[in-house]
Design a protein around this motif. Structure first.
Motif, mmCIF file in Angstrom:
data_model
loop_
_atom_site.group_PDB
_atom_site.id
_atom_site.type_symbol
_atom_site.label_atom_id
_atom_site.label_comp_id
_atom_site.label_asym_id
_atom_site.label_seq_id
_atom_site.Cartn_x
_atom_site.Cartn_y
_atom_site.Cartn_z
ATOM 1 N N SER A 36 -9.687 -5.685 5.703
ATOM 2 C CA SER A 36 -9.264 -6.963 6.275
ATOM 3 C C SER A 36 -10.454 -7.696 6.880
ATOM 4 O O SER A 36 -10.569 -8.912 6.785
ATOM 5 N N GLY A 37 -11.350 -6.934 7.507
ATOM 6 C CA GLY A 37 -12.518 -7.572 8.112
ATOM 7 C C GLY A 37 -13.405 -8.228 7.088
ATOM 8 O O GLY A 37 -13.912 -9.325 7.291
ATOM 9 N N GLU A 38 -13.578 -7.559 5.935
ATOM 10 C CA GLU A 38 -14.398 -8.128 4.866
ATOM 11 C C GLU A 38 -13.770 -9.408 4.329
ATOM 12 O O GLU A 38 -14.458 -10.387 4.060
ATOM 13 N N LEU A 39 -12.444 -9.405 4.174
ATOM 14 C CA LEU A 39 -11.780 -10.602 3.672
ATOM 15 C C LEU A 39 -11.902 -11.758 4.648
ATOM 16 O O LEU A 39 -12.119 -12.898 4.260
ATOM 17 N N ARG A 40 -11.734 -11.481 5.925
ATOM 18 C CA ARG A 40 -11.809 -12.553 6.917
ATOM 19 C C ARG A 40 -13.193 -13.175 6.962
ATOM 20 O O ARG A 40 -13.347 -14.341 7.295
ATOM 21 N N SER A 41 -14.225 -12.367 6.649
ATOM 22 C CA SER A 41 -15.589 -12.881 6.701
ATOM 23 C C SER A 41 -16.003 -13.564 5.406
ATOM 24 O O SER A 41 -17.088 -14.117 5.313
ATOM 25 N N LEU A 42 -15.148 -13.509 4.386
ATOM 26 C CA LEU A 42 -15.489 -14.096 3.096
ATOM 27 C C LEU A 42 -15.067 -15.554 3.016
ATOM 28 O O LEU A 42 -13.981 -15.921 3.453
ATOM 29 N N TRP A 43 -15.959 -16.373 2.443
ATOM 30 C CA TRP A 43 -15.552 -17.696 1.996
ATOM 31 C C TRP A 43 -14.974 -17.544 0.602
ATOM 32 O O TRP A 43 -15.332 -16.625 -0.125
ATOM 33 N N THR A 44 -14.078 -18.445 0.211
ATOM 34 C CA THR A 44 -13.530 -18.340 -1.138
ATOM 35 C C THR A 44 -14.625 -18.468 -2.187
ATOM 36 O O THR A 44 -14.504 -17.927 -3.277
ATOM 37 N N CYS A 45 -15.681 -19.187 -1.885
ATOM 38 C CA CYS A 45 -16.781 -19.336 -2.836
ATOM 39 C C CYS A 45 -17.609 -18.065 -2.965
ATOM 40 O O CYS A 45 -18.475 -17.976 -3.824
ATOM 41 N N ASP A 46 -17.371 -17.072 -2.095
ATOM 42 C CA ASP A 46 -18.058 -15.792 -2.226
ATOM 43 C C ASP A 46 -17.376 -14.900 -3.262
ATOM 44 O O ASP A 46 -17.935 -13.910 -3.692
ATOM 45 N N LEU A 58 -8.651 -6.746 -4.948
ATOM 46 C CA LEU A 58 -7.705 -7.274 -3.964
ATOM 47 C C LEU A 58 -6.438 -6.425 -3.899
ATOM 48 O O LEU A 58 -5.404 -6.888 -3.427
ATOM 49 N N SER A 59 -6.510 -5.187 -4.348
ATOM 50 C CA SER A 59 -5.360 -4.295 -4.307
ATOM 51 C C SER A 59 -5.260 -3.631 -2.948
ATOM 52 O O SER A 59 -6.260 -3.153 -2.394
ATOM 53 N N SER A 60 -4.052 -3.592 -2.381
ATOM 54 C CA SER A 60 -3.871 -2.971 -1.074
ATOM 55 C C SER A 60 -2.410 -2.614 -0.859
ATOM 56 O O SER A 60 -1.505 -3.292 -1.349
ATOM 57 N N THR A 61 -2.172 -1.545 -0.096
ATOM 58 C CA THR A 61 -0.819 -1.154 0.297
ATOM 59 C C THR A 61 -0.571 -1.444 1.769
ATOM 60 O O THR A 61 0.561 -1.310 2.241
ATOM 61 N N SER A 62 -1.612 -1.826 2.494
ATOM 62 C CA SER A 62 -1.481 -2.099 3.925
ATOM 63 C C SER A 62 -0.841 -3.466 4.162
ATOM 64 O O SER A 62 -1.313 -4.471 3.624
ATOM 65 N N PRO A 63 0.222 -3.539 4.969
ATOM 66 C CA PRO A 63 0.845 -4.833 5.265
ATOM 67 C C PRO A 63 -0.134 -5.839 5.872
ATOM 68 O O PRO A 63 -0.095 -7.023 5.544
ATOM 69 N N GLU A 64 -1.014 -5.353 6.743
ATOM 70 C CA GLU A 64 -1.987 -6.249 7.367
ATOM 71 C C GLU A 64 -2.955 -6.815 6.330
ATOM 72 O O GLU A 64 -3.244 -8.010 6.308
ATOM 73 N N THR A 109 -3.626 -10.727 4.804
ATOM 74 C CA THR A 109 -4.959 -11.316 4.730
ATOM 75 C C THR A 109 -5.278 -11.752 3.310
ATOM 76 O O THR A 109 -5.833 -12.832 3.087
ATOM 77 N N ILE A 110 -4.914 -10.933 2.322
ATOM 78 C CA ILE A 110 -5.145 -11.274 0.921
ATOM 79 C C ILE A 110 -4.326 -12.503 0.538
ATOM 80 O O ILE A 110 -4.788 -13.373 -0.206
ATOM 81 N N LYS A 111 -3.102 -12.590 1.057
ATOM 82 C CA LYS A 111 -2.254 -13.749 0.781
ATOM 83 C C LYS A 111 -2.918 -15.037 1.248
ATOM 84 O O LYS A 111 -2.985 -16.027 0.506
ATOM 85 N N LEU A 112 -3.448 -15.021 2.470
ATOM 86 C CA LEU A 112 -4.129 -16.207 2.998
ATOM 87 C C LEU A 112 -5.385 -16.518 2.184
ATOM 88 O O LEU A 112 -5.724 -17.683 1.955
ATOM 89 N N PHE A 113 -6.064 -15.465 1.741
ATOM 90 C CA PHE A 113 -7.269 -15.641 0.945
ATOM 91 C C PHE A 113 -6.951 -16.310 -0.390
ATOM 92 O O PHE A 113 -7.649 -17.233 -0.830
#
Length: 303
Positions: free
Chosen positions: A19-29, A224-230, A234-238
């Motif tokens: 989740s931390g990696e996703l939050r720090s990513l821009w979509t252009c990354d 972007l595969s994950s089983t964690s609800p959190e 985060t992936i949904k917002l991404f």
């Protein structure tokens, strides 16, 4: 040199992104991405829905399409958990263009949203275990966009006034992503092509297949595969951020088949490019859809 050639090819980790990696990513990354199709359907219900025997994609004129979405490439069918579904509002993987207006509309359309392809993966030990994945191509990323635009520009400059066929292929990037023991059974789904048929009297190179070109698009594949609800949230917002509609400030190409696109890399990074809203209409296949049917959730892990 020989020793270096024998070194094993480094493969990306198949652990899902944090989740931390996703939050720090821009979509252009994000250049390219993979996730189970069942997970994508749950994270993007406004863009994709299972209705009866159809996988419905938000088409032109629908509220979800106005908020962005994806350009889905396919041949009309997708297999999910062993069941075939018909696609609606998709772009055919092969199209024929006969004039510059068609070419310009097609070019702007495919670059207007992230591309999405469907693939099925099996384990060689047990071919009955098959999973369907959604492969995303971020056309907003400068590296990906540059490869597509340059491929289209270079073929134009080499066959002025003649017919040609151009194919874009992502198979190598995806097949290198999965570890040994896994096989993409429908790799041809990871490509799309268009054929420009010019009104030329003598089209010898085209007749003999000498004006066919293939661009193998490469890039880093994000898991972007994950089983964690959190992480799912985060992936949904991404994904929603990646598929946001762009604000158009310049055109992708001029009226003279310019070799250099007018849209700058800065415009791409700042998300300032977008197509006309009417561009998708002639290229999308529309199908009627019956009642809603939801599928059961499956573990979001790679085979």
């Amino acid at each position: 040199m020989a020793g270096a050639a024998c070194e094993p090819v480094a493969r990306p980790s198949l652990t899902s992104i944090s989740s931390g990696e996703l939050r720090s990513l821009w979509t252009c990354d994000c250049e390219l991405a993979l996730l189970p199709l069942a997970q994508l359907l749950r994270l993007q219900p406004g863009a994709f829905q299972l209705r009866g025997d159809q996988l419905v994609v938000a088409g032109p004129g629908e509220p979800a399409a106005a908020r962005g979405g994806f350009n889905v490439f396919g041949d009309g069918l997708v297999r999910l958990d062993g069941q075939l579904y018909r696609l609606s509002s998709y772009i055919k993987r092969y199209v024929e263009l006969t004039n510059y207006c068609d070419y310009k509309d097609y070019r702007e359309t495919i670059l207007s949203k992230p591309m999405l392809f469907f693939i099925n993966v099996q384990t060689k030990k047990d071919t009955s275990k098959e999973r369907t994945y959604a492969f995303l191509v971020n056309t907003r990323h400068p590296k990906i966009r540059r490869q597509i635009e340059q491929g289209m520009d270079m073929v134009i400059s080499s066959v002025i006034g003649e017919s040609y066929r151009l194919q874009f292929d992502f198979q190598e990037a995806v097949k290198n992503f999965f570890p040994p023991g896994n096989e993409v059974v429908n790799g041809e789904n990871l490509s799309f092509a268009y054929e420009f048929k010019a009104d030329a009297l003598f089209d010898f190179f085209y007749w003999f297949g000498l004006s066919n070109s293939i661009v193998k698009v490469n890039g880093k594949v994000l898991n972007l595969s994950s089983t964690s609800p959190e992480k799912k949230e985060t992936i949904k917002l991404f994904l929603e951020k990646m598929s946001e509609p762009l604000i158009r400030r310049s055109s992708f190409s001029d009226r003279k088949f310019s070799v250099t696109s007018r849209g700058s890399i800065d415009d791409v990074f700042n998300c300032n490019l977008s197509p006309r809203s009417s561009l998708t209409e002639p290229l999308l296949a529309e199908l009627p859809f019956p009642s809603v049917l939801e599928s059961e959730e499956t573990p979001n892990q790679f085979i």
